[in-house]
Design a protein around this motif. Structure first.
Motif, PDB file in Angstrom:
ATOM      1  N   CYS A 270       0.948  -1.117   0.010  1.00 43.61           N
ATOM      2  CA  CYS A 270       0.052  -0.177  -0.059  1.00 43.61           C
ATOM      3  C   CYS A 270       1.076   1.214   0.012  1.00 43.61           C
ATOM      4  N   THR A 271       2.019   1.200   0.911  1.00 42.21           N
ATOM      5  CA  THR A 271       2.684   2.367   0.947  1.00 42.21           C
ATOM      6  C   THR A 271       3.545   2.727  -0.535  1.00 42.21           C
ATOM      7  N   LEU A 272       3.954   1.564  -0.886  1.00 43.04           N
ATOM      8  CA  LEU A 272       4.552   1.863  -2.467  1.00 43.04           C
ATOM      9  C   LEU A 272       3.860   2.499  -3.343  1.00 43.04           C
ATOM     10  N   GLY A 273       2.590   2.121  -3.297  1.00 43.84           N
ATOM     11  CA  GLY A 273       1.463   2.650  -4.081  1.00 43.84           C
ATOM     12  C   GLY A 273       1.419   4.036  -3.755  1.00 43.84           C
ATOM     13  N   ARG A 274       1.537   4.572  -2.437  1.00 45.30           N
ATOM     14  CA  ARG A 274       1.293   6.148  -2.132  1.00 45.30           C
ATOM     15  C   ARG A 274       2.546   6.675  -2.592  1.00 45.30           C
ATOM     16  N   LEU A 275       3.539   6.255  -2.654  1.00 42.16           N
ATOM     17  CA  LEU A 275       4.944   6.700  -3.069  1.00 42.16           C
ATOM     18  C   LEU A 275       4.999   6.864  -4.533  1.00 42.16           C
ATOM     19  N   GLY A 276       4.032   6.456  -5.584  1.00 44.05           N
ATOM     20  CA  GLY A 276       3.803   6.681  -6.865  1.00 44.05           C
ATOM     21  C   GLY A 276       4.748   5.321  -7.534  1.00 44.05           C
ATOM     22  N   ARG A 277       5.034   4.280  -6.657  1.00 44.05           N
ATOM     23  CA  ARG A 277       5.600   3.331  -7.446  1.00 44.05           C
ATOM     24  C   ARG A 277       4.817   2.241  -7.524  1.00 44.05           C
ATOM     25  N   LEU A 278       4.131   2.429  -8.416  1.00 43.34           N
ATOM     26  CA  LEU A 278       2.735   1.647  -8.678  1.00 43.34           C
ATOM     27  C   LEU A 278       3.011   0.195  -9.255  1.00 43.34           C
ATOM     28  N   GLU A 279       4.035   0.160  -9.896  1.00 42.09           N
ATOM     29  CA  GLU A 279       4.156  -1.336 -10.677  1.00 42.09           C
ATOM     30  C   GLU A 279       4.787  -1.972  -9.367  1.00 42.09           C
ATOM     31  N   ASP A 280       5.717  -1.519  -8.623  1.00 50.15           N
ATOM     32  CA  ASP A 280       6.163  -2.061  -7.448  1.00 50.15           C
ATOM     33  C   ASP A 280       5.050  -2.671  -6.446  1.00 50.15           C
ATOM     34  N   ALA A 281       4.053  -1.731  -6.232  1.00 49.93           N
ATOM     35  CA  ALA A 281       2.954  -1.832  -5.335  1.00 49.93           C
ATOM     36  C   ALA A 281       2.259  -3.018  -5.643  1.00 49.93           C
ATOM     37  N   ARG A 282       1.938  -3.166  -7.293  1.00 49.38           N
ATOM     38  CA  ARG A 282       0.776  -3.984  -7.757  1.00 49.38           C
ATOM     39  C   ARG A 282       1.776  -5.487  -7.690  1.00 49.38           C
ATOM     40  N   ARG A 283       3.301  -5.574  -7.860  1.00 52.50           N
ATOM     41  CA  ARG A 283       3.953  -6.722  -7.804  1.00 52.50           C
ATOM     42  C   ARG A 283       3.731  -7.181  -6.590  1.00 52.50           C
ATOM     43  N   THR A 284       4.109  -6.358  -5.303  1.00 49.55           N
ATOM     44  CA  THR A 284       4.277  -6.754  -4.098  1.00 49.55           C
ATOM     45  C   THR A 284       2.815  -7.399  -3.590  1.00 49.55           C
TER      46      THR A 284
ATOM     47  N   CYS B 206      -7.775  -6.849  -3.623  1.00 51.03           N
ATOM     48  CA  CYS B 206      -8.180  -5.482  -3.816  1.00 51.03           C
ATOM     49  C   CYS B 206      -7.031  -4.560  -3.664  1.00 51.03           C
ATOM     50  N   GLU B 207      -5.920  -4.784  -3.068  1.00 50.24           N
ATOM     51  CA  GLU B 207      -4.638  -3.913  -3.321  1.00 50.24           C
ATOM     52  C   GLU B 207      -4.230  -3.872  -4.608  1.00 50.24           C
ATOM     53  N   VAL B 208      -4.242  -5.193  -5.163  1.00 47.59           N
ATOM     54  CA  VAL B 208      -3.924  -5.119  -6.678  1.00 47.59           C
ATOM     55  C   VAL B 208      -4.706  -4.237  -7.623  1.00 47.59           C
ATOM     56  N   ALA B 209      -6.089  -4.518  -7.352  1.00 52.75           N
ATOM     57  CA  ALA B 209      -6.859  -3.631  -8.211  1.00 52.75           C
ATOM     58  C   ALA B 209      -6.755  -2.266  -8.003  1.00 52.75           C
ATOM     59  N   TYR B 210      -6.439  -1.784  -6.825  1.00 48.81           N
ATOM     60  CA  TYR B 210      -6.104  -0.352  -6.330  1.00 48.81           C
ATOM     61  C   TYR B 210      -4.989  -0.002  -7.295  1.00 48.81           C
ATOM     62  N   ALA B 211      -3.834  -1.005  -7.142  1.00 50.55           N
ATOM     63  CA  ALA B 211      -2.837  -0.274  -7.803  1.00 50.55           C
ATOM     64  C   ALA B 211      -2.958  -0.305  -9.371  1.00 50.55           C
ATOM     65  N   GLN B 212      -3.675  -1.228  -9.958  1.00 48.02           N
ATOM     66  CA  GLN B 212      -4.253  -1.156 -11.310  1.00 48.02           C
ATOM     67  C   GLN B 212      -4.778   0.135 -11.806  1.00 48.02           C
ATOM     68  N   GLY B 213      -5.750   0.521 -10.929  1.00 44.17           N
ATOM     69  CA  GLY B 213      -6.600   1.776 -11.141  1.00 44.17           C
ATOM     70  C   GLY B 213      -5.652   3.109 -11.015  1.00 44.17           C
ATOM     71  N   GLN B 214      -4.853   3.234 -10.198  1.00 44.09           N
ATOM     72  CA  GLN B 214      -3.892   4.129  -9.953  1.00 44.09           C
ATOM     73  C   GLN B 214      -2.941   4.266 -10.974  1.00 44.09           C
ATOM     74  N   SER B 215      -2.778   3.272 -11.733  1.00 38.73           N
ATOM     75  CA  SER B 215      -1.981   3.176 -13.043  1.00 38.73           C
ATOM     76  C   SER B 215      -2.819   3.637 -13.989  1.00 38.73           C
ATOM     77  N   GLY B 216      -3.962   3.755 -14.035  1.00 38.83           N
ATOM     78  CA  GLY B 216      -4.915   3.916 -15.142  1.00 38.83           C
ATOM     79  C   GLY B 216      -5.496   2.832 -15.980  1.00 38.83           C
ATOM     80  N   ARG B 217      -5.253   1.734 -15.417  1.00 39.16           N
ATOM     81  CA  ARG B 217      -5.814   0.388 -15.750  1.00 39.16           C
ATOM     82  C   ARG B 217      -7.121   0.207 -15.183  1.00 39.16           C
ATOM     83  N   TRP B 218      -8.204   1.163 -15.344  1.00 40.65           N
ATOM     84  CA  TRP B 218      -9.543   1.152 -14.697  1.00 40.65           C
ATOM     85  C   TRP B 218     -10.232  -0.098 -15.052  1.00 40.65           C
ATOM     86  N   GLU B 219     -10.194  -0.660 -16.213  1.00 39.93           N
ATOM     87  CA  GLU B 219     -10.966  -1.793 -16.679  1.00 39.93           C
ATOM     88  C   GLU B 219     -10.396  -3.187 -16.004  1.00 39.93           C
ATOM     89  N   GLU B 220      -9.195  -3.065 -16.029  1.00 43.33           N
ATOM     90  CA  GLU B 220      -8.536  -4.269 -15.284  1.00 43.33           C
ATOM     91  C   GLU B 220      -8.899  -4.479 -13.818  1.00 43.33           C
TER      92      GLU B 220
END
Length: 770
Positions: free
Chosen positions: A530-544, A568-582
């Motif tokens: 979750c914290t990686l996502g808030r730091l903007g490291r969205l791909e790292d967040a999604r992978r973790t 759900c956290e995977v989905a959140y990282a996808q959404g923040q990356s603009g991959r809202w369909e996924e």
């Protein structure tokens, strides 16, 4: 087990409610859902070290849990979850407010209960047994301690601990050939005593014993010798209840004697027949008469396991010898309360004998040595400090419980004030480093953070982590739990880089201490994602998050609530990356799984539906989002109430999408309603309240009411600066909104100056790496 321990990364143990020979019952908080539960823990087996017996007990526990979790009736205690944590088997159940029938008789000073209460209890238990027997489940240990009357009058059967499915092949009364008997002598059926086949009619016999006792004040065979009790059940007709209590209705007397028939075929066939007899008030089936005491049949032998057996406590507990610890009873035995360090009236779990609070049983203290015949001179010793008064400890325990209750209602500010006061008094009474004091300090900090007072919570959790490290050690689970909350508070303050550092350190310590796949370790890794996502490291967040979800699926199962949270956290990282369909696709999958596993009205299911609606709005499908939000608001209002924070969150989403559809007047009205309700429930400085206030300002701007919008934005910025600090990203965002309003009002110079000030602070923050 220990207070404040986290089971499976989800259930935080708070207070010890009861303890028995085979385990403990704890009041706990479900951290995922924010609700109070009861957790039964099967402790290490003590003297029972035989591996074959251990396997039997573990198998019985799993069978018990699966059977109990499948039961769904208002008269049966709800089982939410079960599993194993660090070698300890646990069962998670609803937490009941009320008294078991044993305690009701004690409270009534040994006198029988009023007749109308006896009839009501009989009818409710009969209805619950009718349901469980239809499911093929026989309780096998029905007794006053396993029947709870809650504060609203509902009667619940608890502790289906030695129940089994009627069609379970290969399992008899003893489950194995170990010679372990099941049941409690005062309430055992003749066929159960003889080791014969047991079916639903054995439960009806035990119910007859219970009704006899609450109707007359004593069990049908009120004898102190275990052999006499067993022989009485097997051979002696019971004395009619009306001979002990003449005012009992005749039909109740007949019903109870019918239940106590020696032969199963002479009793009501099932609980539905019993319910009809109770309702009809007439005798059905063959009459049962009292022919006086009969001599025991000397040719019949009782089972070998009865040798050396003492009677055990009947409901009134008049000092008879207790049964030896019974490995077969497991979680179904008498759960005696711990010593009275708490107050009367705490919520009960399945069948504890009374309230308990922090502390071991009385027999943990060494026995008092006998005085020598001739006293000898002893050196003078300093006087020991007087123990804290029990009354004060009890009062503090009651106030602690009140704080927890307030937290469960989402009244975090009041909960925090309560826990802070209790912590101060406990520090003065018990010492600043006493476990109870530290537990109250933890609850105080926890409430502060949930109340939106992140800066105060950070300071409190930091001090607590230091105290626990000093007292317990740096790598102690409680110390790590406090440090993890510190990281969470840093994240709420927007200090994600520091939060990341703390999470990484806690994660390394957890891996060292308990391994990479332990639920507590996985929870920390989830927070790190979750914290990686808030730091903007969205791909790292999604992978973790993907790695954590896979590990949780392997350890806990693909449908476990924690596994679904990580998905759900995977989905959140996808959404923040603009991959809202996924993200939308994954949120829908999680919602469907939760509905199937947990039910459509479960809070986790409703949360996934909320994220689905949010994703639809982000995809520009506001009409679809609006429809889903309306359905969600209706369901949340019905299940959780119209002012519940999650209901208001759904209403906030509705207002946002009204605005996206250009319906700004409707959006403004909705935002103002939600803002007012959040301010009343959560406080004016709570982040959710400020988010709603910003939505009011946005709607005012779109309606060209810029002067009013400016006032709202300034209120938001001032509050955020006070709570989060003047350089916090959210505070700076509010100043940017202010500048935009000034620009639209024609005050360009002021707007430009404000824009420049915000830009300077952001550059400085970026260069500092914060």
């Amino acid at each position: 087990m220990g207070e404040n321990r986290l089971i499976q990364g989800r259930y935080r143990l708070l207070d010890l409610i009861g303890r028995g020979g085979m385990g403990e019952v704890w009041r706990a908080r479900d951290e995922s859902l924010g609700r109070q539960v009861a957790v039964k823990c099967l402790e290490p087996l003590g003297p029972y070290r035989d591996p074959s017996l251990t396997r039997v007990l573990r198998e019985r526990f799993r069978r018990e849990a699966r059977v109990a979790a499948a039961l769904s009736h208002r008269g049966v205690t709800v089982v939410h979850d079960f599993g194993e944590s660090d070698g300890v088997l646990y069962l998670v159940m609803e937490l009941l407010e009320g008294r078991d029938l044993s305690r009701l008789l004690q409270d009534n000073k040994g006198h029988p209960l009023p007749v109308d209460e006896v009839l009501d209890i009989a009818a409710q238990v009969a209805a619950a047994l009718a349901y469980t027997h239809r499911q093929g489940v026989v309780h096998r240990d029905l007794k006053p301690a396993n029947i709870v009357r809650t504060t609203d009058g509902t009667v619940k059967i608890c502790d289906f601990g030695i129940a089994r499915l009627g069609h379970d092949i290969g399992f008899t009364t003893r489950l194995t050939g170990t010679g372990v008997a099941l049941g409690t002598p005062h309430y055992m059926s003749p066929e159960q005593i003889a080791g014969g086949e047991v079916d639903q009619r054995s439960d009806l016999y035990s119910l007859g014993c219970v009704l006899y006792e609450i109707a007359t004040g004593a069990p049908p065979f009120d004898l102190e010798d275990a052999w006499a009790v067993l022989v009485g059940h097997r051979d002696t007709p019971p004395r009619p209840p009306r001979e002990r209590r003449p005012e009992l209705p005749g039909h109740l007397d007949e019903v109870i004697l019918g239940l106590l028939a020696k032969q199963p075929e002479q009793r009501p066939y099932d609980a539905r027949e019993l319910a009809r007899r109770l309702q009809g008030g007439h005798r059905a089936g063959a009459p049962v008469t009292a022919e006086g005491p009969a001599l025991p049949d000397t040719g019949a032998r009782l089972p070998t396991w009865t040798r050396g057996m003492t009677t055990g406590h009947k409901a009134l507990g008049t000092g008879l010898g207790a049964l030896p610890a019974d490995p077969g009873a497991m979680l179904s035995g008498q759960w005696a309360a711990t010593p009275p360090r708490g107050s009367e009236g705490h919520p009960q779990a399945a069948a504890p004998q009374g309230p308990a609070r922090h502390g071991g049983p009385a027999d943990e203290r060494p026995p008092t040595p006998a005085l020598p015949a001739q006293p000898t001179a002893l050196p003078a010793l300093p006087a020991a400090p007087a123990p804290p008064p029990a009354e004060r400890l009890a009062a503090l325990a009651a106030r602690h419980h009140e704080g927890v209750r307030l937290a469960g209602l989402g009244r975090w500010a009041e909960a925090g004030d309560t826990h802070r006061a209790v912590a101060a008094e406990r520090a003065a009474l018990l010492g600043p480093d006493h476990p109870d004091t530290l537990a109250s300090r933890y609850e105080t900090a926890f409430a502060l953070l949930r109340a939106g007072r992140a800066a105060e919570a950070l300071a409190a959790h930091t001090e607590l982590a230091q105290a626990r490290a000093r007292v317990l050690g740096a790598d102690h689970p409680d110390t790590l739990a406090a440090r993890q909350e510190t990281a969470y508070a840093l994240g709420r303050l927007g200090r994600h880089f520091e939060a990341h550092q703390v999470y990484a350190e806690v994660l390394a310590a957890r891996v060292r201490a308990i391994g990479p796949d332990h639920p507590d370790t996985l929870r920390c890794r989830h927070n790190l994602a979750c914290t990686l996502g808030r730091l903007g490291r969205l791909e790292d967040a999604r992978r973790t998050a993907l790695e954590v979800a896979a590990a949780r699926a392997r350890v806990l199962g693909p449908d476990h609530p924690d596994t679904l949270v990580s998905r759900c956290e995977v989905a959140y990282a996808q959404g923040q990356s603009g991959r809202w369909e996924e993200a939308l696709h994954l949120y829908r999958e999680v919602a469907e799984t939760r509905a199937r596993v947990l039910g459509g009205d479960h809070p986790d299911t409703l949360a996934a539906r909320y994220e689905t609606a949010l994703s639809l709005g982000r995809l520009g499908r506001s009409a679809d989002a609006l429809r889903l939000y309306r359905e969600l608001i209706g369901d949340r209002s019905r299940v959780q109430g119209p002012t519940h924070p999650e209901t208001l969150r759904a209403r906030h989403g509705l207002g946002v999408n009204l605005g996206r559809l250009g319906r700004w007047a409707d959006a403004l009205a909705e935002a103002r309603d939600v803002c007012l309700l959040r301010e009343q429930a959560l406080g004016p400085a709570h982040p959710d309240t400020l988010v709603s206030r910003r939505e009011v300002a946005v709607a005012l701007g779109w309606l060209d009411r810029w002067a009013e919008a400016l006032m709202e934005y300034r209120r938001i910025t001032a509050t955020r600066a006070q709570i989060l600090g003047p350089d916090h990203p959210d505070t700076l965002a509010g100043q940017g909104d202010e500048a935009h309003c000034l620009e639209r009002l024609g005050r360009g110079t002021e707007a430009g100056e404000l824009y420049r000030r915000v830009a300077v602070v952001r550059r400085r923050s970026a260069s500092d790496g914060t």
